[in-house]
Scaffold this motif. Structure first.
Motif, PDB file in Angstrom:
ATOM      1  N   LYS A 119       0.919  -1.264  -0.098  1.00 19.02           N
ATOM      2  CA  LYS A 119      -0.091  -0.131   0.068  1.00 19.02           C
ATOM      3  C   LYS A 119       0.989   1.112  -0.064  1.00 19.02           C
ATOM      4  O   LYS A 119       0.767   2.189  -0.853  1.00 19.02           O
ATOM      5  N   THR A 179       3.793   1.792  -0.472  1.00 18.46           N
ATOM      6  CA  THR A 179       4.802   1.606  -1.677  1.00 18.46           C
ATOM      7  C   THR A 179       3.910   2.350  -2.882  1.00 18.46           C
ATOM      8  O   THR A 179       4.490   3.212  -3.898  1.00 18.46           O
ATOM      9  N   THR A 217       3.490   0.123   7.983  1.00 18.19           N
ATOM     10  CA  THR A 217       2.724   1.411   8.568  1.00 18.19           C
ATOM     11  C   THR A 217       1.990   1.001   9.839  1.00 18.19           C
ATOM     12  O   THR A 217       1.619   0.086   9.972  1.00 18.19           O
ATOM     13  N   SER A 263       2.687  -2.537 -10.193  1.00 15.62           N
ATOM     14  CA  SER A 263       3.892  -2.707  -9.675  1.00 15.62           C
ATOM     15  C   SER A 263       4.451  -1.295  -8.994  1.00 15.62           C
ATOM     16  O   SER A 263       4.643  -0.297 -10.001  1.00 15.62           O
ATOM     17  N   GLY A 264       4.363  -1.508  -7.795  1.00 18.17           N
ATOM     18  CA  GLY A 264       4.925  -0.073  -7.097  1.00 18.17           C
ATOM     19  C   GLY A 264       6.497  -0.033  -7.365  1.00 18.17           C
ATOM     20  O   GLY A 264       7.172   1.150  -7.387  1.00 18.17           O
TER      21      GLY A 264
END
Ligand code: GDP
Length: 620
Positions: free
Chosen positions: A14, A16, A38, A148-149
């Motif tokens: 999330k 990222t 987080t 894709s982060g």
């Protein structure tokens, strides 16, 4: 402006993804950086290709921090459900979906992240899982996008999906009742206290007076920011940072609500519709304790089930939440209940200021379903009937209406005699309102009390006001308003300290009139030492008192009014000349006995004509 909130299992990517979309690292705490996880809410924003700005609330996915997730997810317009392609649907994916469903968040996008880690066949399986897990929830049918982060693949597609979705998302309504459920409060050097949150239900501007609920502290807005830009005025749906004057940030906590002063009252009991989620590992039982999350607040409550002893997973019921400490909520707000870190259920607040109800009682259950589903007019009536009379602002809150709309509706209802307004001719703050049937009960009860009184005491002028007020169980303010209207409508006649029915006259028969005169003659025969052994009927004395012909100074001493006035006059002159007077002086002045002199002076003290100083009286 819209707010998107992330959701999904821990480590599914999330934060990222938010950073890849916005360039802002939402993990702002040092501990988050160190642990790579987080813990609390993170905030970021971006500008869409269309030019529109968008706020993002990044929530923690770890099971231990679902409470923080709940504090952030309240004001969002769209959910961004993040599922990692390599792990697919996990425990908090399901829990977050259940929470979004309970909070009726009905717009969402599924981002399958870490697409770089899997092949396309695997990707298809995960997408199918996502579609499946959303079935039957508010997010069923949400678009699914692979991203894709890490590599940036699919981000452009995700952005355009977000843009399309927002295109059809209605702008939040301005109900003229701004609320900011506070999610952070801190000090900024050079500025002072700042609180942040998503503004709902109204607008706020620099210079506005504001109140913090439930604490009730009042302050003023010194500055407003959105996405680190100064603004003068914020409209509903915006994430804002509010700089407050003269208030330490320690006095404000997550869960407080910043609002315009006066209308939002803290509550300690709310009637709610409660749905137990199908995934709940256990039922909700009557009287169990749970944690209630609404807005950004979190508090313990006892759950009173109003129509059953137990609600099983998947079942729904009416319930009352008895809160451990006051919070603020308005009708239509959503809430979630959890116990031992497990989400059990939630639903909608139907009456934010509830009274204790009898359980399994059909009229209450019917009232609640009307409050939930009825027309505005029905809802107004039901909210009046739940506690009569209701003050205007209470009705507006209970019925969750815009104040201007409530004024219009109540005015029409008053002309149709569906309701009766007291304390001002018009509906508005400070006016109290009865339903037609509630008002006729007041009229009937007052009439009955007075009628009985007149029958019992035919010689008395009327019912003492203070006693009537306590018999009707009204506050002085409401009693004053109600009496004004009853007098105006000629139900009652005002006679100073007493009230009477219009038809009531003190019946004085010939016999009675003779005894009155006899009694007066006896008093006059020895005006300053009237006989106390002549027993007059108590009602006769009361009548003469009413008529102003005698003054009763003690239980058994009654002077004729002329004697009383004369003595008071003489005593006042005496004190004027001499500075003071003693009991013996009074006795000698009127050639009476100590008993009469003392009773007279005591009475004059009570009438606040004289005041006692040692053995003497002086004038007040
Ligand atoms: P969150 O807990 O959902 O916010 O997850 P994070 O964004 O912290 O990501 C968890 C881990 O997954 C981190 O080590 C990230 O570097 C990694 N990660 C996140 N997104 C991707 C991705 O798209 N591809 C790959 N290969 N790794 C990713």
């Amino acid at each position: 402006m819209y707010v998107i909130g992330t959701a999904g299992h821990v480590d599914h990517g999330k934060s990222t993804l938010v950073q890849a979309l916005t360039g802002i690292d939402p993990d702002r705490l040092r501990e988050e950086k160190e642990r790579g996880m987080t813990i609390d809410l993170g905030f970021a924003w971006l500008r869409l290709p269309s030019g529109e700005e968008l706020s993002i609330v990044d929530v923690p996915g770890h099971q231990r921090f679902v409470n923080n997730m709940l504090a952030g997810v309240g004001g969002i317009d769209v959910a961004l459900l993040v599922i990692a392609a390599d792990e697919s649907v996990m425990a908090q994916t399901r829990e977050h979906i259940a929470i979004l469903d309970l909070l009726r968040v009905d717009r969402g996008i599924v981002a399958i992240t870490k697409s770089d880690l899997v092949d396309s066949d695997w990707m298809e399986l995960v997408s199918a899982d996502a579609v499946e897990v959303l079935k039957g929830t508010t997010l069923e049918g949400s678009p699914v996008v692979a991203v894709s982060g890490a590599t940036g693949d699919g981000l452009a597609g995700l952005l355009s999906t977000i843009e399309t979705l927002l295109h059809d998302t209605p702008i939040r309504k301005d109900l003229g009742r701004p609320r900011v459920p506070v999610d952070r409060s801190f000090t900024m050097s050079g500025f002072g206290t700042v609180v942040t949150g998503t503004l709902v239900d109204g607008s706020l501007a620099v210079g506005d007076q504001v109140e913090l609920v439930p604490g009730g502290e009042k302050t003023r807005i010194r500055g407003l920011q959105t996405h680190q830009n100064k603004i003068d005025r914020a409209t509903p749906g915006r994430r804002i940072a509010v700089n407050l004057t003269g208030m330490g940030h320690q006095r404000i906590a997550r869960g407080d609500v910043l609002t315009s002063p006066g209308w939002l009252k803290p509550t300690s009991a709310m009637d709610v519709y409660l749905k137990v989620i199908s995934d709940s590992p256990r039922p909700v039982r009557h009287n169990m304790f749970a944690t209630v999350h609404t807005g950004s607040s979190e508090t313990v409550a006892r759950v009173r089930l109003l129509e059953r002893d137990e609600a099983k997973p998947g079942e729904s019921t009416w319930a009352q939440l008895k809160l451990d400490r006051p919070i603020s909520a308005v009708k239509g707000d959503y809430y979630v209940i959890r116990s031992n870190s497990i989400t059990l259920g939630g639903g909608k607040v139907v009456d934010p200021h509830a009274r204790r109800h009898r359980r399994n009682y059909e009229p209450i259950l019917q009232r609640l379903s009307l409050m939930e589903r009825g027309s505005e007019r029905e809802i107004i009536l039901k909210s009046i009937e739940s506690s009569e009379p209701s003050e205007f602002t209470e009705i507006v809150n209970r019925a969750n209406l815009q104040a201007a709309l409530a004024v219009t509706e109540l005015t029409v209802m008053a002309t149709e005699r569906l309701i009766v307004i007291v304390g001002g001719k018009r509906a508005g703050p400070g006016a109290y309102i009865y339903s037609a049937s509630g008002w006729s009960q007041v009229v009937n009860k007052t009439r009955t009390l007075l009628c009985d009184f007149h029958v019992k005491f035919p010689l008395r002028k009327g019912f003492p006001k203070e006693e009537l007020r306590s018999r009707l169980g009204m506050t002085s303010q409401v009693f004053g308003y109600v009496m004004d209207l009853l007098i105006q409508e000629n139900v009652l006649v005002d006679e100073g300290p007493v009230l009477r029915l219009p038809g009531h006259v003190q019946e004085v028969s010939e016999d009675l009139s003779r005894s009155l005169n006899e009694y007066l003659e006896v008093l006059e025969s020895s005006p300053y030492s009237p006989p106390t052994d002549f027993i007059a009927d108590g009602e006769v004395v009361n009548l003469l008192v009413d008529q102003g012909k005698v003054v009763k100074v003690s239980d058994n001493i009654v002077f004729s009014s002329s004697a009383y006035d004369h003595m008071v006059g003489q005593i006042s002159c005496y004190i004027d000349e001499q500075g003071q007077i003693s009991v013996a002086d009074v006795r000698d002045l009127f050639g009476t006995s100590r008993k009469y002199a003392l009773a007279l002076l005591d009475h004059m003290d009570k009438q606040r004509i004289t005041r006692r100083v040692g053995d003497f009286r002086v004038l007040r």
